[in-house]
Design an enzyme around this catalytic site. Structure first.
Site, short mmCIF file in Angstrom:
data_model
loop_
_atom_site.label_atom_id
_atom_site.label_comp_id
_atom_site.label_asym_id
_atom_site.label_seq_id
_atom_site.Cartn_x
_atom_site.Cartn_y
_atom_site.Cartn_z
N ARG A 107 -25.47 -35.79 32.33
CA ARG A 107 -25.79 -34.74 33.18
C ARG A 107 -24.93 -34.63 34.26
O ARG A 107 -24.26 -35.24 34.91
CB ARG A 107 -26.82 -35.33 34.21
N HIS A 134 -30.80 -26.40 30.77
CA HIS A 134 -31.73 -27.73 30.82
C HIS A 134 -32.79 -28.07 29.77
O HIS A 134 -33.95 -28.23 29.85
CB HIS A 134 -32.31 -27.59 32.33
N GLN A 137 -35.90 -30.68 29.89
CA GLN A 137 -36.83 -30.32 30.70
C GLN A 137 -37.68 -29.43 29.95
O GLN A 137 -38.90 -29.36 30.19
CB GLN A 137 -36.37 -29.39 31.93
N ASP A 230 -38.26 -22.98 41.04
CA ASP A 230 -37.37 -24.07 41.09
C ASP A 230 -36.87 -23.67 42.44
O ASP A 230 -36.86 -22.86 42.91
CB ASP A 230 -36.24 -23.83 40.09
N CYS A 271 -39.97 -27.99 38.32
CA CYS A 271 -39.10 -29.11 37.85
C CYS A 271 -38.75 -30.03 38.68
O CYS A 271 -38.18 -31.19 38.32
CB CYS A 271 -37.78 -28.46 37.09
N ARG A 316 -41.33 -35.66 31.49
CA ARG A 316 -39.91 -35.69 31.22
C ARG A 316 -39.68 -36.99 30.66
O ARG A 316 -38.72 -36.98 29.47
CB ARG A 316 -39.06 -35.81 32.60
#
Length: 339
Positions: A107, A134, A137, A230, A271, A316
């Protein structure tokens, strides 16, 4: 025989719609096993490196718990724990870690970094987030949609806010691949790159989904089964907050905008983390500076009856578990499923 064995999971565009659908459905299966306390140690004895250049709550927690549930040992390596990129190149780091670990999560910032880790480590590498994409996700998000509606094909998802960030890119191409109509409501300056839009349009032609980019938030939410947003300023992004917030104010998800969908069944997705109140340092500072009770989403909607944000957050972990198990678990996943 495992179709996914030893493959890396770096970005959604590397996978077909049937492959993405398999991972979503496998995640749903693993969620069932977890909730019914049925052991599923597909990665017994494996060692997993968790590389984090960016801080994290959900990604780190998900990879850690998923690894342990699968019987593997996760080892967290933060940006201050290894020489990553400072005293040792990404390529050399990849070669070392690949000899010690069975899989690597990354990440951070550059997509090139995660691609190099995959190229030179010789083990499956999973993208926990980069500036461009991502993908873990996405498996969680479309699992959440499928749980709520029983299907994906023909649904309409509206994303509002900064369309050029990793979430805008990922939702655009993944929805298009899975036959979900995707609307991006954003100022033109914050639309996804033309190259990403082109990828989505090509995928949409195959799947029969519809892609809409619009500056009009009301048009964007018409007929939406899900509204998604987001944070307006991404982690590490160097922008003028006043300019960005004033640009995006019309795209805030609030009750008035939710009412414009024309549907009673619309769900709210995010998210996370979200600045829906003043209970965070950043949310409080921005809220006080711009005299807003919330930034990208109002608290009444975030915590309202339409919100599935915490189901989405839990998903997730199940999604990441599915990706890890499929690529590293020696499972029986025949190629014929994807022809």
């Amino acid at each position: 025989m495992n179709h996914f064995q030893n493959k890396s999971f770096l970005k959604e565009i590397d996978f077909s719609s049937s492959e993405l659908t398999y991972l979503i459905d496998f995640a749903a299966h693993l969620k069932y096993l977890k909730h019914h306390n049925i052991p599923h140690p597909y990665l017994q004895g494996k060692n997993i490196a968790l590389l984090f250049e960016k801080t994290s709550t959900r990604t780190r927690s998900s990879f850690t718990v998923a690894s342990i549930d699968l019987g593997a040992h996760p080892e967290f390596l933060g940006k201050n724990d290894i020489q990553f990129g400072k005293k040792e190149s990404t390529i050399d780091t990849a070669k070392v870690l690949g000899r010690m670990f069975d899989g690597i999560e990354y990440r951070g910032f550059a997509q090139e970094t995660v691609e190099q880790l995959a190229q030179y480590s010789g083990v499956p590498v999973w993208n926990g987030l980069t500036n461009e994409w991502h993908p873990t996700q996405m498996i969680a998000d479309f699992l959440t949609l499928k749980e709520n509606f029983g299907h994906l094909n023909g649904l309409t998802l509206t994303y509002l806010g900064d369309g050029r960030n990793n979430m805008g890119n990922s939702l655009l191409v993944t929805a298009a691949k899975l036959g979900v109509n995707i609307h991006i409501g954003a100022p033109k300056a914050l639309w996804p790159a033309d190259s990403v839009v082109k990828l989505a349009q090509e995928a949409a032609q195959k799947s029969g989904s519809h892609v809409l980019l619009t500056e009009d938030p009301t048009e964007a939410v018409q007929g939406a089964d899900a509204l998604y947003t987001d944070v307006w300023i991404s982690m590490g992004e160097d922008v003028d907050p006043a300019e960005r917030i004033n640009l995006l104010k019309p795209y805030q998800i609030n009750q008035a905008l939710l009412d414009q969908t024309g549907k009673d069944s619309t769900i709210i997705m995010h998210c996370l983390p979200a600045y829906h109140d003043h209970l965070t340092e950043v949310g409080k500072a921005l809220g006080e500076q711009f005299q807003m009770a919330a930034i990208e989403i109002t608290d009444d909607v975030f915590n309202g009856p339409h919100s599935v944000v915490f189901d989405e957050a839990e998903n997730r972990m199940h999604a990441i578990k599915a990706i890890m198990a499929a690529t590293l678990g020696d499972l029986f996943i025949p190629d014929q499923l994807f022809e």
